[in-house]
Motif scaffolding. Sequence first.
Motif, PDB file in Angstrom:
ATOM      1  N   UNK A  22       0.846  -0.981   0.026  1.00  0.00           N
ATOM      2  CA  UNK A  22       0.295   0.016  -0.234  1.00  0.00           C
ATOM      3  C   UNK A  22       0.851   1.718  -0.013  1.00  0.00           C
ATOM      4  N   UNK A  23       2.424   0.866   0.438  1.00  0.00           N
ATOM      5  CA  UNK A  23       2.999   2.827   0.442  1.00  0.00           C
ATOM      6  C   UNK A  23       3.152   2.471  -1.156  1.00  0.00           C
ATOM      7  N   UNK A  24       3.827   4.195  -1.147  1.00  0.00           N
ATOM      8  CA  UNK A  24       3.357   4.504  -2.547  1.00  0.00           C
ATOM      9  C   UNK A  24       5.741   4.124  -2.659  1.00  0.00           C
ATOM     10  N   UNK A  25       6.266   4.602  -1.620  1.00  0.00           N
ATOM     11  CA  UNK A  25       7.216   4.398  -1.756  1.00  0.00           C
ATOM     12  C   UNK A  25       8.004   3.474  -0.812  1.00  0.00           C
ATOM     13  N   UNK A  26       9.116   2.719  -0.855  1.00  0.00           N
ATOM     14  CA  UNK A  26       9.597   1.788   0.702  1.00  0.00           C
ATOM     15  C   UNK A  26       9.783   3.424   2.140  1.00  0.00           C
ATOM     16  N   UNK A  27      10.610   2.795   2.690  1.00  0.00           N
ATOM     17  CA  UNK A  27      10.109   2.944   3.860  1.00  0.00           C
ATOM     18  C   UNK A  27      11.288   2.267   4.360  1.00  0.00           C
ATOM     19  N   UNK A  28      12.362   3.096   5.061  1.00  0.00           N
ATOM     20  CA  UNK A  28      13.512   3.058   6.290  1.00  0.00           C
ATOM     21  C   UNK A  28      14.097   3.146   7.432  1.00  0.00           C
ATOM     22  N   UNK A  29      13.805   1.936   8.390  1.00  0.00           N
ATOM     23  CA  UNK A  29      14.245   2.355   9.501  1.00  0.00           C
ATOM     24  C   UNK A  29      15.510   1.373  10.199  1.00  0.00           C
ATOM     25  N   UNK A  30      15.994   2.522  10.852  1.00  0.00           N
ATOM     26  CA  UNK A  30      17.820   2.214  10.898  1.00  0.00           C
ATOM     27  C   UNK A  30      17.773   1.737  12.388  1.00  0.00           C
ATOM     28  N   UNK A  31      17.779   0.909  13.292  1.00  0.00           N
ATOM     29  CA  UNK A  31      18.624   0.116  14.295  1.00  0.00           C
ATOM     30  C   UNK A  31      20.138   0.240  14.648  1.00  0.00           C
ATOM     31  N   UNK A  32      20.234   0.897  15.040  1.00  0.00           N
ATOM     32  CA  UNK A  32      21.862   1.346  15.374  1.00  0.00           C
ATOM     33  C   UNK A  32      22.279   0.995  16.806  1.00  0.00           C
ATOM     34  N   UNK A  33      20.862   0.438  17.647  1.00  0.00           N
ATOM     35  CA  UNK A  33      21.868  -0.557  18.884  1.00  0.00           C
ATOM     36  C   UNK A  33      22.207  -1.884  18.441  1.00  0.00           C
ATOM     37  N   UNK A  34      23.225  -2.216  18.090  1.00  0.00           N
ATOM     38  CA  UNK A  34      23.503  -3.320  17.278  1.00  0.00           C
ATOM     39  C   UNK A  34      23.864  -4.641  18.634  1.00  0.00           C
ATOM     40  N   UNK A  35      23.810  -4.318  19.934  1.00  0.00           N
ATOM     41  CA  UNK A  35      24.246  -5.239  20.591  1.00  0.00           C
ATOM     42  C   UNK A  35      22.763  -5.779  21.333  1.00  0.00           C
ATOM     43  N   UNK A  36      21.756  -5.270  21.187  1.00  0.00           N
ATOM     44  CA  UNK A  36      20.605  -5.855  21.439  1.00  0.00           C
ATOM     45  C   UNK A  36      19.206  -5.493  19.961  1.00  0.00           C
ATOM     46  N   UNK A  37      20.242  -6.527  19.634  1.00  0.00           N
ATOM     47  CA  UNK A  37      19.005  -6.916  17.979  1.00  0.00           C
ATOM     48  C   UNK A  37      17.687  -7.105  17.917  1.00  0.00           C
ATOM     49  N   UNK A  38      16.735  -6.684  16.976  1.00  0.00           N
ATOM     50  CA  UNK A  38      14.957  -6.200  17.817  1.00  0.00           C
ATOM     51  C   UNK A  38      14.768  -5.635  15.824  1.00  0.00           C
ATOM     52  N   UNK A  39      13.414  -6.568  15.777  1.00  0.00           N
ATOM     53  CA  UNK A  39      13.053  -6.020  14.635  1.00  0.00           C
ATOM     54  C   UNK A  39      12.145  -4.527  14.147  1.00  0.00           C
TER      55      UNK A  39
END
Length: 1254
Positions: free
Chosen positions: A724-741
Motif C-alpha cells: 500500500x506504500x507509494x515509496x519504501x520506508x527505511x528504519x535504522x537500528x543502531x543499537x546492534x548490541x540488542x538487535x530487534x526488528x
Amino acid sequence: MRVRDELRMNVNQQPHMASPYGQPQPGYQGYPQPGYGGGHVPSGYPAQYAPYNGPGSAYQQGPPQGYSPYASFPSKTLATNLVSDLSSSSPLDLGMRGPPTSGAPPVSGAQNYSQFGQGETQNGPPPMGAPPQRPPVSQPYTPSAVNLPGPQPPYGQQFGAPLVSMQQMTNQMASMQVGSTAPSPAGPGYAPPSVSQAALSAPYTPAAPSTFPPASTTPSQPPPTEAVAQAPLQSYYGAPPAAQQPFPNAVPPFSSTGPTQPQAPPPVSPQSFPQAPPVSQPPFSTAQVPPGPTQSYGGPLPSAQPSFPRPPLPISQPSTFPAGPLPTSIPSQLPGVMQPQPPVSQPSPYHSGPPPTSIGFPPQVGAPSRPLLAGMQGPPMASQGPPMTPQGPPMASQGPPMAQGNHIPLTQPGMPPGPINASLSGPPPQPGMQGYPPQQNGAFGQVRGPQPGYTGPYPGQPNYGAPSAAPAPAPAAPKRLDPDSIPSPIQVIEDDKANKGSEPFTTGVRGQAPPLVTTKFQVKDQGNASPRYIRCTAYNIPCNSDMAKQSQVPLAAVIKPLAPLPPDETPPYLVDHGESGPIRCNRCKAYMCPYMQFIEGGRRFQCGFCSCVTEVPPHYFQHLDHTGKRVDCYDRPELSMGSYEFTATVDYCKNNKFPLPPAFIFLIDVSYNAVKNGMVGIVCQELKTLLDYLPRENPDVESNIRVGFVTYNKVLHFYNVKASLAQPQMMVVSDVADMFVPLLDGFLVNVSESRVVIESLLDQIPEMFADTRETETVFGPVIQAGLEALKAADCAGKLFVFHSSLPIAEAPGKLKNREDKKLVGTDKEKSLFQPQVSFYNTLAKECVTQGCCVDLFLFPNQHVDVATLGVVPTSTGGSIYKYTYFQAPSDQERFLNDLRRDVQKQVGFDAVMRVRTSTGIRATDFFGSFYMSNTTDVELAGLDCDKTVTVEFRHDDKLSEETGALMQCAVLYTSCSGQRRLRIHNMAVNCCSQLADLYRNCETDTIINFFAKYAFRSVLSSPTKNVRDSLVNQCAQILACYRKNCASPSSAGQLILPECMKLLPVYLNCVLKSDVLQPGADVSLDDRAYLRQLVSTMDVAESHVFFYPRLLPLQKLDVESMTLPLAVRDSEERLSRGGVYLLENGLNIFLWVGVNAQQELLQNIFGTPAFSQIDPNMTSLPALDNPFSKRLREIIESVRAQRSRYMKLMVVKQEDKLELIFKHFLVEDKSNNGGASYVDFLCHMHKEIRQLLS
C-alpha cells in the motif's frame, strides 16, 4: 583361478634420479647417469611437437630449495611395477606389455607362488639348483630395446655405489619403468617418455618445511619453480584476472632462465635417510623369458631366443648390443652363461646415476661435482642381504627389477644405515641368479622426459621455451618408470562407461555396486534407493566387527536426500495415508518399506530392522498372494520402491500446528568496499528479475515464499515494502548490541503484491549509499536481525547475506584479524580452522531451532576469517560462496549464476534426518553442514538439493549373510510451499564372511569422499601432518589386508591392488596434496577454511572431479559428434605443446593453450591465429560463427550445468604466469607445496604395505 579382480604391480625399490641439471645429489656416490637430453614423443602427440616438459629451468624437476623432500614419508623409494591377478575389470599389469587394456593378462596355468623367480622371495641367494621360474605373465621382453642407438658414453654401465640421499633414491625410482607401451615412432626400444619428470621423480613431501638449507658448496642458483609460490589461490577460488593478481615470487617467463644454469642441490631432509638404497635386488631377469613375443619391450623378440636370463656384460663391451633385436649368436650374452664379475671398483649395472667421484669416470655435462652431505649415509648396496651381481643387470628397456620381494627394503625395519663408502664395492656375485643385459643409458625403465640439467627435448624437437644447452653426449634417452603402466583413472572411467553405461541400473538386486559417478546411466527403482540418493563405500559389508577392523575399509553412506534427477527418471512418489499418517514399526519406528514382511494373511507385519511384529491398521489391510507378498504391492510405492515421500500429519509439526510458507530475507552489506567493487549495484539489479523465480512446487503457480530486505554497515537498515506504500520506508537500528526488528507488518511481503515498491527500493539502494565512507561492518547482528524477523513471522526461511569484510565494528561477534602463517604446519595450526569466538556457535543453534538457514556470499579483498563467519552457514545447512578480489567485469557472471541457482534450487526447511539400521550395525558418525543436539538426529535449518550428509556405520552385533544389512534414511522437512513431508530412502546391502567378497564390492570414489570429509574435519583437532599420516596408514592397512588375505601368493616386490580399489592410491594422494591438508605458501587461511567447509557437503560426483579434475584435449574434438574427446590424465607430460586443453574441477574451468597450437585451432576458438594475440584475461570465449567454436561453447555450458557452482573460465597460455595455477590441478605430478607425484606415492604406499606385512 582368479585373474581379474586385482591389479598386481611389481614395485621395485629402485630409486630414480632427478638431480637438478644432472649434478650428483648431495651425498651421492653411485649411479652413473648420462646427461642425455631427450625423452620421446608419446605416441599420442603429433610428432612435430615435443611433449610438454615445462620450461627448461623455470620448472625444474628437483625439489625446491628449502624443503625436505621427505618431510613425512620416511621412505619413498619404491619404484613400481604393477601386475594383475584377480577378476573384475582391468588387470593392469605393470609389467612390461603394451598399453594397458581392460582385458585380463594372458595367464597360463595356475600361478606359482612367485611369478618372478626364487630370488625375489627370499632374502638369501636362491638355491643353486633353483628350478626355472614361470615367466611373469605380463612382462614381455624384447631385446631390441636393450640398446639405444647412438654412441654410448664410456660410463654407460658403471657400477656405482648406492644412492645415499633420499632424494636420489626417489629420483632414481622414476627412472624405472613399471610397464610398457607400444613402440613409439622413434623406433624399437623407445618407450614414450614421461615428459614432465617432475611428476614422476619428485619426492613426496607432505609438508613443505624449509628446514634444511641447500648444501652451501654448490653454486647458488635461483630455486626451481617448484619453490615459487603459485599465484594466490584466490585466483582459482575466485580472483581477479591475471592483471590484478599478486604473484608472490612469480618466476619470470620461462625462457628467462635457461637450463644451462646449474641448480642448487635440493636440500636433503634428515628424515630422508632411513631410506637406504634398495639392496640386493634381483633384477627383472629373475624370471625366465619364454621364447616368443609374450613379453614385449617395445620390439619383437627374435624367435630363436633361448629362455634363460642374461648375465651382465663387462662394461668394456658397450657396443655389443645392437639397437635391433639381439642376435642369438652372441653366446657371451645368452642367458645362463655366467659372465665374469666386473671388479668392485666398477659401477654396478643395477644403479644408474652419477658415478662415484672417487672412481675416475668422466663428469657429466654441466654437472658440478657435489660433496657428500655429512651424515647422509645410507646402507651400502651390499650391506643388507646377500650379494647378488651376477644375475645380470635389469633389462635395459624394462623398468627396474620386477618382483623383488624382500630383497629391497629400503632399510628393512630395524637395520641401521650403513657406511657410505660401501658404495665402492659392487655387489658380489650370487650364483644361480639370472639376468638381462646391462642398461646402456644408466637408467632403468622407460624413456624419461628431459631430465633436469639435460638439454631438453631430443634432437629435432622444439626446446620448450628455454635456451638450449650444450648438446647431449648421445641422442639416446634415459628410461624411467612408465606412468602408462600404473592404474589409470581415465582407463577405469572409460571401462565403466563401456560396461555399465548402456543398460539401465535396476536397484532390485541387493548389494550390487552401481556404475561410477562418471558414467551416464539411467536408474530404475525396484526397491533400493537410487545411487543418486545414496552411495555406499561397500555394498558387501563384513558380518562382524573383527573383520571390519581387520580390513579397515570404512563402512559409510553418502546420502543426498533431495538430489535432483535427470528428466528421464521419475521423482519420488508422494504417498498420503490421511490423518493416521505413515505406517511404522511399533518398536523402532521405521517407516513402511519393501523390507517389511507381512504375516498371518496380511494382518500383521514383521519389521525388517528390529524384527518386531506390528498390527496392520484396518484401512491398510490387504491380502497376500501365493508368494507372501501383498496383492497391492506394486500399486504402493512404499512396498515396491526404494525412495518415496509421505505427507506428514500435524503430529510431525512443531507445536502441533502446520507450518507457514517460508521466507527469504536479503541482507546486503553497503559499506565502502561493497559499494566500490560494484557488488551492491549488481545484487539490487539482479533481484528485480530473480524474485520472479523463487522456488515453487508447481511451475504454473506463483511461489508462496515471502521476501524482506535489510542493508547494513555498522548499523542496520530495515525496509517497509508494504504494497500500500507509494515509496519504501527505511528504519535504522543502531543499537546492534540488542538487535530487534523495528517493524512487523510490511517487512516480509508477497513479491507479486509489492512488486512496485520492491523495485523502487532496489533502484534506490545503490544511489543511497553511493557516496558512503563507512568501511566498518558488523556480522553477528545481521544474522540476529534475520532470525528475529523469522521468529516474529513464526516461519522458517533462508537468509541471503552479501558481505565484504572482517566484522571489526563494535558489536556482538566482533572479530580480529588472526591470519598467522607462522602457525601453518605447527601443532597450533588447528586453531586457525576453529571459530575465533563462541558467539556464532550459540547463534547457529538458535537459527537451527527456528529453521533459519543462512547462505553467505563473501566478497573479500583481505582476510575475513571464513572459519568463524562460516560457522552459522555450515551449522544451518547453508552454503558459502566466495569471490576474492571481486571485480564486476570478470566475476559478475559467476556470482550472478551462483545467486540465481541458489535462490531457485529445490530446498526443504526446518529438516530433521534420522538413519535407522537393521540389528547388527548402527550409525555412529555424521559429516556435513548440520547441527546435532543428540546422537541420532541430524538437524538442518535448510536442506537443498546439493547437500549431502555422510554417515559412518559400525557393528554392534553380528550380521548374517542371509538377511544382509538394511538402512533407512528418513528426512522430515517443510517444502517450499509450506507442506510438511517425510522423504524416505531405503538401502539393503549384502553381508559377507569372506574378506574377498568385501573387496570385490567397494566403491573407491565413495571411500575417497568419506576419507576427505573425515580428514577435513580432523584438522579441527589434530595437526595436518598427523591427519595425513593417519590417512596413509589406513589406506595401507586396507591394501595390506587384501594382500595378506585375498591375493594369491606372490613375491613381496609386487604391489597388488584389488580391482575395485586400484585407484585408491592416486585419489588418496590427491586428497593428501589438497590445499587444506598441505597448503602452498600462497594459500590463504580463508581459502583453506572455505574448501574445508565446501568439501564437507560434496556428493561423490563433486568430490571426484574436485580431487581428480577432468582434462579434455580439445584438439581431438570432433565437431560432428556429440561425444567428448577422451579425457587425458592430470599430468604435465600429457600436455602437447600443439594442443588446447580444457580442465574443470567443479569450481573452475581452465583453457590451456600450447605455444605451438595450430593457427586454425586458435582462429576457430579465439578469432585470432596468433598465440601472442590471445587475451589471457578473457572470461568467456567469443561467439564465433564456426562449428568448432559453437561445439566448444556448448561443451563448456554442459560441463557447467553438471556442477552445483558456476565455473569461471580462465584462459591459460603456456609459459604465462597463470600457468602456475593451472599446474596446481595436474594432480598426478609433484606439487609445488611438496605433495608427491602419483608414481612416488604409489611406491610409498607399497613400502608402507610391506612394512605392515613384515
